[in-house]
Design a protein around this motif. Structure first.
Motif, PDB file in Angstrom:
ATOM      1  N   VAL A  40      71.985 -36.332   7.986  1.00 14.48           N
ATOM      2  CA  VAL A  40      72.642 -35.932   9.370  1.00 14.48           C
ATOM      3  C   VAL A  40      72.429 -34.771  10.430  1.00 14.48           C
ATOM      4  CG1 VAL A  40      74.926 -36.622  10.830  1.00 14.48           C
ATOM      5  CG2 VAL A  40      73.427 -38.207   9.521  1.00 14.48           C
ATOM      6  N   HIS A  41      72.644 -33.871   8.311  1.00 15.23           N
ATOM      7  CA  HIS A  41      72.633 -32.269   8.727  1.00 15.23           C
ATOM      8  C   HIS A  41      71.686 -31.264   8.100  1.00 15.23           C
ATOM      9  CE1 HIS A  41      76.951 -33.695  10.576  1.00 15.23           C
ATOM     10  NE2 HIS A  41      77.413 -33.819   9.654  1.00 15.23           N
ATOM     11  N   GLY A  42      71.056 -31.737   7.423  1.00 16.11           N
ATOM     12  CA  GLY A  42      70.017 -31.473   6.477  1.00 16.11           C
ATOM     13  C   GLY A  42      69.790 -31.014   5.164  1.00 16.11           C
ATOM     14  N   GLU A  43      68.903 -31.126   4.393  1.00 14.77           N
ATOM     15  CA  GLU A  43      68.657 -30.845   3.426  1.00 14.77           C
ATOM     16  C   GLU A  43      69.805 -29.797   2.511  1.00 14.77           C
ATOM     17  OE1 GLU A  43      67.041 -32.527   0.930  1.00 14.77           O
ATOM     18  OE2 GLU A  43      67.098 -33.713   2.915  1.00 14.77           O
ATOM     19  N   GLN A  44      69.971 -28.780   3.276  1.00 12.51           N
ATOM     20  CA  GLN A  44      70.686 -27.526   2.354  1.00 12.51           C
ATOM     21  C   GLN A  44      72.897 -27.848   3.316  1.00 12.51           C
ATOM     22  OE1 GLN A  44      69.920 -25.905  -0.193  1.00 12.51           O
ATOM     23  NE2 GLN A  44      67.994 -27.064   0.502  1.00 12.51           N
ATOM     24  N   CYS A  45      72.818 -28.977   3.292  1.00 13.08           N
ATOM     25  CA  CYS A  45      74.160 -28.463   3.639  1.00 13.08           C
ATOM     26  C   CYS A  45      75.448 -28.666   2.832  1.00 13.08           C
ATOM     27  CB  CYS A  45      74.030 -30.214   4.927  1.00 13.08           C
ATOM     28  SG  CYS A  45      74.633 -31.621   4.511  1.00 13.08           S
ATOM     29  N   ILE A  46      75.044 -29.815   2.364  1.00  5.92           N
ATOM     30  CA  ILE A  46      76.221 -30.041   0.838  1.00  5.92           C
ATOM     31  C   ILE A  46      76.281 -28.389   0.526  1.00  5.92           C
ATOM     32  CG2 ILE A  46      77.179 -31.317  -1.149  1.00  5.92           C
ATOM     33  CD1 ILE A  46      76.838 -32.871   1.480  1.00  5.92           C
ATOM     34  N   GLN A  47      77.692 -28.066   0.229  1.00  6.00           N
ATOM     35  CA  GLN A  47      78.015 -26.296  -0.641  1.00  6.00           C
ATOM     36  C   GLN A  47      79.329 -26.916  -1.137  1.00  6.00           C
ATOM     37  OE1 GLN A  47      75.682 -24.108  -0.746  1.00  6.00           O
ATOM     38  NE2 GLN A  47      74.614 -25.135   1.172  1.00  6.00           N
ATOM     39  N   GLU A  48      79.751 -26.651  -2.415  1.00 14.08           N
ATOM     40  CA  GLU A  48      80.706 -26.687  -3.306  1.00 14.08           C
ATOM     41  C   GLU A  48      80.756 -27.695  -3.819  1.00 14.08           C
ATOM     42  OE1 GLU A  48      82.133 -23.688  -4.764  1.00 14.08           O
ATOM     43  OE2 GLU A  48      80.637 -21.955  -2.925  1.00 14.08           O
ATOM     44  N   PHE A  49      80.254 -28.894  -4.443  1.00 11.08           N
ATOM     45  CA  PHE A  49      80.184 -30.213  -4.375  1.00 11.08           C
ATOM     46  C   PHE A  49      80.451 -29.734  -5.827  1.00 11.08           C
ATOM     47  CE2 PHE A  49      79.260 -34.002  -6.712  1.00 11.08           C
ATOM     48  CZ  PHE A  49      78.913 -34.983  -5.984  1.00 11.08           C
ATOM     49  N   ALA A  50      81.403 -31.208  -6.493  1.00  9.41           N
ATOM     50  CA  ALA A  50      82.439 -31.198  -7.687  1.00  9.41           C
ATOM     51  C   ALA A  50      83.331 -32.742  -7.725  1.00  9.41           C
ATOM     52  CB  ALA A  50      83.844 -30.110  -7.654  1.00  9.41           C
TER      53      ALA A  50
END
Length: 134
Positions: A40-50
């Motif tokens: 939906v938002h693009g390959e690099q949309c996820i940051q700070e995954f924990a």
């Protein structure tokens, strides 16, 4: 039933780092949900995954949950009745038991800075073999 990682994450809507949604421990994302969000938002949309917890589920149950939440795009990412779906972050390393803390009855073993690094996206297919992305 299999274990599935739930995690906190920052999601850049449409890949825009000035328009970010914080999915906290009270409303975490699932590991399979990452692929849907990236569609939906693009390959690099996820940051700070924990990773913040593990839950028991099945592929069918998780797909049904995702379909209810995101609609038809889920069928693009996870086609078919019994989709191939990774449930855990292959890079996740649990904190030592002395570092584990309790939060509202849940065990929070997520590293403080997450498993992702700022500016890097997350690849939910990193540990998957085969041509799943083709």
């Amino acid at each position: 039933m299999t274990k599935m990682h739930m995690a906190t994450a920052l999601i850049a809507l449409a890949g825009d780092i000035t328009n970010v949604v914080n999915r906290s421990i009270s409303n975490p994302v699932s590991w399979p949900e990452i692929a849907v969000l990236q569609e939906v938002h693009g390959e690099q949309c996820i940051q700070e995954f924990a990773v913040c917890e593990e839950v028991e589920t099945t592929a069918a149950a998780e797909k049904a949950r995702l379909l209810q939440k995101y609609g038809a795009v889920v069928e693009v990412v996870y086609p078919g009745r019994n989709p191939q779906m990774d449930f855990v972050d292959p890079t996740y390393k649990p904190a030592k038991s002395s570092e584990t803390k309790k939060t509202k009855g849940k065990t929070d073993t997520a590293p403080e800075n997450g498993t992702g690094t700022e500016g890097e996206g997350i690849d939910p297919f990193a540990g998957q073999s085969g041509d799943a992305g083709v």
